[in-house]
Design a protein around this motif. Sequence first.
Motif, short mmCIF file in Angstrom:
data_model
loop_
_atom_site.label_atom_id
_atom_site.label_comp_id
_atom_site.label_asym_id
_atom_site.label_seq_id
_atom_site.Cartn_x
_atom_site.Cartn_y
_atom_site.Cartn_z
N LEU A 1 -10.49 11.96 -0.25
CA LEU A 1 -9.53 11.16 0.52
C LEU A 1 -9.70 9.68 0.20
CD1 LEU A 1 -9.70 12.88 4.00
CD2 LEU A 1 -7.68 12.67 2.58
N ARG A 2 -8.57 8.99 0.06
CA ARG A 2 -8.64 7.56 -0.23
C ARG A 2 -7.77 6.81 0.78
NH1 ARG A 2 -8.17 6.13 -6.29
NH2 ARG A 2 -10.38 6.64 -6.12
N LYS A 3 -8.31 5.69 1.26
CA LYS A 3 -7.55 4.89 2.24
C LYS A 3 -7.00 3.64 1.58
CE LYS A 3 -9.35 4.76 6.55
NZ LYS A 3 -10.44 4.70 7.56
N TYR A 4 -5.70 3.46 1.71
CA TYR A 4 -5.04 2.28 1.12
C TYR A 4 -4.68 1.29 2.23
CZ TYR A 4 -4.39 4.94 -3.19
OH TYR A 4 -4.60 5.65 -4.34
N TYR A 5 -5.01 0.03 1.99
CA TYR A 5 -4.69 -1.02 2.97
C TYR A 5 -3.43 -1.76 2.54
CZ TYR A 5 -9.25 -0.24 5.01
OH TYR A 5 -10.32 0.33 5.63
#
Lengths: 234, 87
Positions: free
Chosen positions: B49-53
Amino acid sequence: MAQLNQDQIESLYRFTRQHFVVHYDLQTELVDHMASGIERLWEKNDQLTFEQARDREFKKFGVFGFMDVVEKRQKAMNKRYSRLVWKHFIEYMKLPKVAGFILITFLTFLTLKLTSYSEAFFLGTIFTVLAVYIFCLYKARRKVKKVKTDDGKQWMLQDIIYNQGNMGGAIALLPLHFYNILGLNNFHQLSDFWFAILSLVICGLFLFMYIMSVEIPKRAEEYLKDTYPEYKLS
Amino acid sequence: MYGYEITQKVKAETNGNLILKEGALYPVLHKLEAQGWLTVEAERVDGRLRKYYKITEAGDKERVNLLQSLQEYLKTMEQLFQPKWSY
């Protein structure tokens, strides 16, 4: 380009847990960061083992490791939670909900005035509310325990929602202190103005307690989905 | 942008003169997110999982305000010290 396999990703999750990151939301972010860093290191030097690359990446977080990130995340999440509580409170200060709040405050005022000579009634009311509150808390606790055991993931906001809700108990006890300060002898000598202020404070405090212990935990799932885009994907 | 990408971007844009430490980056990102100046999206990339801001509208307004304040501060410092940039 060399990529991490699922076992290595799982091992990174374990690594974060060993370094005191208990919440899945933060673990996920740190795992992706470390994984990206490890892959970049492998691009430059493919002789490095997974463990060597992992330790090099971890060193970049400094001597305290993930501790600082965890601490600051907790702070930011508490702030978010306070805003949530405040948002609910403001809702009760607007129409139509404020009408109910005014009515309950007025009823409290009448009850206080009429029972200002009855110590038993005053204390009984507070203990009844406390008993209801403890029952609600017990139900909420059972729910969170079930959520945790189902998939083993802990979410920081979820923890705050259920743990801060406990703080409502301290709020519920505050009216008892008014009683301690004023004393029964002085209690019935109060003017209507002070009874009104006391009713307003008591109702305001119990409203906070209700929001923190019942209303927000009831909508916890919705708030978790709002806060964590990864909640649905995990 | 995601966390690791931000550190690499800063490094590349400043030719390695400014290194954004991991221990400093995430606390700032989480603080800006809590203030509503950043929003987060998640995606599954390479099996994780990757979180993009992303900056929000309120965040962009704040960015403009802060840049203005910085500009004024630098101007004041320049007036105060009157540095000789060239000899």
